[in-house]
Design a protein around this motif. Sequence first.
Motif, PDB file in Angstrom:
ATOM      1  N   UNK A  11      -6.556   6.085  -2.357  1.00 52.12           N
ATOM      2  CA  UNK A  11      -6.532   5.280  -1.128  1.00 52.12           C
ATOM      3  C   UNK A  11      -7.645   4.231  -1.131  1.00 52.12           C
ATOM      4  N   UNK A  12      -8.822   4.592  -1.600  1.00 57.03           N
ATOM      5  CA  UNK A  12      -9.910   3.613  -1.639  1.00 57.03           C
ATOM      6  C   UNK A  12      -9.626   2.519  -2.660  1.00 57.03           C
ATOM      7  N   UNK A  13      -8.984   2.862  -3.756  1.00 53.62           N
ATOM      8  CA  UNK A  13      -8.571   1.832  -4.723  1.00 53.62           C
ATOM      9  C   UNK A  13      -7.560   0.885  -4.102  1.00 53.62           C
ATOM     10  N   UNK A  14      -6.662   1.440  -3.284  1.00 53.31           N
ATOM     11  CA  UNK A  14      -5.677   0.603  -2.595  1.00 53.31           C
ATOM     12  C   UNK A  14      -6.363  -0.348  -1.619  1.00 53.31           C
ATOM     13  N   UNK A  15      -7.387   0.140  -0.919  1.00 48.64           N
ATOM     14  CA  UNK A  15      -8.158  -0.739  -0.033  1.00 48.64           C
ATOM     15  C   UNK A  15      -8.771  -1.878  -0.833  1.00 48.64           C
ATOM     16  N   UNK A  16      -9.363  -1.555  -1.963  1.00 44.87           N
ATOM     17  CA  UNK A  16     -10.002  -2.579  -2.789  1.00 44.87           C
ATOM     18  C   UNK A  16      -8.987  -3.629  -3.238  1.00 44.87           C
ATOM     19  N   UNK A  17      -7.763  -3.202  -3.543  1.00 46.85           N
ATOM     20  CA  UNK A  17      -6.713  -4.149  -3.929  1.00 46.85           C
ATOM     21  C   UNK A  17      -6.352  -5.064  -2.754  1.00 46.85           C
ATOM     22  N   UNK A  18      -6.321  -4.512  -1.539  1.00 43.56           N
ATOM     23  CA  UNK A  18      -6.033  -5.320  -0.347  1.00 43.56           C
ATOM     24  C   UNK A  18      -7.111  -6.387  -0.136  1.00 43.56           C
ATOM     25  N   UNK A  19      -8.355  -6.029  -0.445  1.00 44.85           N
ATOM     26  CA  UNK A  19      -9.482  -6.923  -0.202  1.00 44.85           C
ATOM     27  C   UNK A  19      -9.701  -7.958  -1.297  1.00 44.85           C
ATOM     28  N   UNK A  20      -9.150  -7.727  -2.469  1.00 43.66           N
ATOM     29  CA  UNK A  20      -9.458  -8.555  -3.631  1.00 43.66           C
ATOM     30  C   UNK A  20      -9.337 -10.065  -3.384  1.00 43.66           C
ATOM     31  N   UNK A  21      -8.243 -10.558  -2.790  1.00 45.88           N
ATOM     32  CA  UNK A  21      -8.175 -12.017  -2.567  1.00 45.88           C
ATOM     33  C   UNK A  21      -9.282 -12.534  -1.643  1.00 45.88           C
ATOM     34  N   UNK A  22      -9.616 -11.770  -0.610  1.00 47.42           N
ATOM     35  CA  UNK A  22     -10.685 -12.190   0.297  1.00 47.42           C
ATOM     36  C   UNK A  22     -12.036 -12.200  -0.406  1.00 47.42           C
ATOM     37  N   UNK A  73     -16.217   0.606   0.909  1.00 46.10           N
ATOM     38  CA  UNK A  73     -15.755  -0.744   0.601  1.00 46.10           C
ATOM     39  C   UNK A  73     -16.058  -1.191  -0.824  1.00 46.10           C
ATOM     40  N   UNK A  74     -16.878  -0.439  -1.547  1.00 40.69           N
ATOM     41  CA  UNK A  74     -17.360  -0.891  -2.847  1.00 40.69           C
ATOM     42  C   UNK A  74     -16.493  -0.392  -3.987  1.00 40.69           C
ATOM     43  N   UNK A  75     -15.659  -1.266  -4.498  1.00 38.79           N
ATOM     44  CA  UNK A  75     -14.823  -0.923  -5.636  1.00 38.79           C
ATOM     45  C   UNK A  75     -15.484  -1.309  -6.943  1.00 38.79           C
ATOM     46  N   UNK A  76     -14.877  -0.901  -8.011  1.00 42.07           N
ATOM     47  CA  UNK A  76     -15.423  -1.184  -9.338  1.00 42.07           C
ATOM     48  C   UNK A  76     -15.495  -2.681  -9.616  1.00 42.07           C
ATOM     49  N   UNK A  77     -14.633  -3.468  -8.949  1.00 39.44           N
ATOM     50  CA  UNK A  77     -14.593  -4.901  -9.200  1.00 39.44           C
ATOM     51  C   UNK A  77     -15.511  -5.685  -8.269  1.00 39.44           C
ATOM     52  N   UNK A  78     -16.311  -5.010  -7.486  1.00 42.49           N
ATOM     53  CA  UNK A  78     -17.202  -5.663  -6.532  1.00 42.49           C
ATOM     54  C   UNK A  78     -18.239  -6.480  -7.281  1.00 42.49           C
ATOM     55  N   UNK A 129     -11.175   0.573   7.349  1.00 43.27           N
ATOM     56  CA  UNK A 129     -11.005   1.961   7.759  1.00 43.27           C
ATOM     57  C   UNK A 129      -9.785   2.592   7.116  1.00 43.27           C
ATOM     58  N   UNK A 130      -9.569   3.820   7.506  1.00 42.32           N
ATOM     59  CA  UNK A 130      -8.389   4.570   7.072  1.00 42.32           C
ATOM     60  C   UNK A 130      -7.216   4.146   7.954  1.00 42.32           C
ATOM     61  N   UNK A 131      -5.970   4.319   7.497  1.00 42.42           N
ATOM     62  CA  UNK A 131      -4.823   3.864   8.299  1.00 42.42           C
ATOM     63  C   UNK A 131      -4.804   4.422   9.726  1.00 42.42           C
ATOM     64  N   UNK A 132      -5.263   5.653   9.914  1.00 44.40           N
ATOM     65  CA  UNK A 132      -5.210   6.260  11.242  1.00 44.40           C
ATOM     66  C   UNK A 132      -6.228   5.657  12.216  1.00 44.40           C
ATOM     67  N   UNK A 133      -7.101   4.784  11.748  1.00 49.23           N
ATOM     68  CA  UNK A 133      -8.094   4.166  12.627  1.00 49.23           C
ATOM     69  C   UNK A 133      -7.543   2.935  13.348  1.00 49.23           C
ATOM     70  N   UNK A 155      -8.140  -6.547   9.873  1.00 51.92           N
ATOM     71  CA  UNK A 155      -8.382  -5.140   9.595  1.00 51.92           C
ATOM     72  C   UNK A 155      -7.722  -4.785   8.269  1.00 51.92           C
ATOM     73  N   UNK A 156      -8.498  -4.170   7.377  1.00 52.96           N
ATOM     74  CA  UNK A 156      -7.963  -3.741   6.084  1.00 52.96           C
ATOM     75  C   UNK A 156      -8.091  -2.233   5.963  1.00 52.96           C
ATOM     76  N   UNK A 157      -7.025  -1.636   5.488  1.00 57.33           N
ATOM     77  CA  UNK A 157      -6.995  -0.207   5.192  1.00 57.33           C
ATOM     78  C   UNK A 157      -6.187  -0.051   3.909  1.00 57.33           C
ATOM     79  N   UNK A 158      -6.095   1.142   3.374  1.00 54.12           N
ATOM     80  CA  UNK A 158      -5.252   1.331   2.186  1.00 54.12           C
ATOM     81  C   UNK A 158      -3.799   0.954   2.432  1.00 54.12           C
TER      82      UNK A 158
END
Length: 184
Positions: free
Chosen positions: A29-40, A59-64, A152-156, A174-177
């Motif tokens: 799920x955190x990797x999915x969040x990082x993918x959502x954020x990548x363009x931003x 929020x800190x992915x390997x590609x940060x 956050x997580x989707x439930x937030x 708002x970004x979530x996985x």
Amino acid sequence: MSKPELRAAMREARKAFLLGLTTPERVTMERSLHAQLKPLLESAQVVGAYLPVGSEIDPLGAEFDMEKTAFPAFSSDPEGKIFRFRLGPPIAVGPHGIPQPGPMDPEVSPDLVLVPLIAVDGRGTRLGQGGGHYDRALARLKERGSRFIGLGWPMQRIDFDLPLESHDIALDGYASPAGLEMFR
């Protein structure tokens, strides 16, 4: 419900959500969040990030890109109520026990700020921890044209309006996985 009641209920819901995840599910799920954020992240000059506390999403992915990543650093005021973003590794212990950049690291104004939260509604109203630290910091950055993305997580992401006070700073998205939703 009042803000304190909502805060308590959503904290418990977030903890329960995480307890229901296996470690591999959380990583996915955190990797999915990082993918959502990548363009931003790629389009930003300076990114304001945070280190997760408790059940906050990371929020800190390997590609940060740490070369353009700033973290909150509280000033030396006695109550530790004011933070600015500093460009540097979070290695000094701040007044709230959270690692932060050192006082010699340069202060910056991120054009993109990743904001932790407890809940967010469809208007971009954020329910935070209750100390007002982010609202004070975001108010300054809003004048400079920074964009604010809650994480956050989707439930937030809730489907009712949160109480709104005059000092609350609205999020731009708002970004979530589960995806990225822009409010403005």
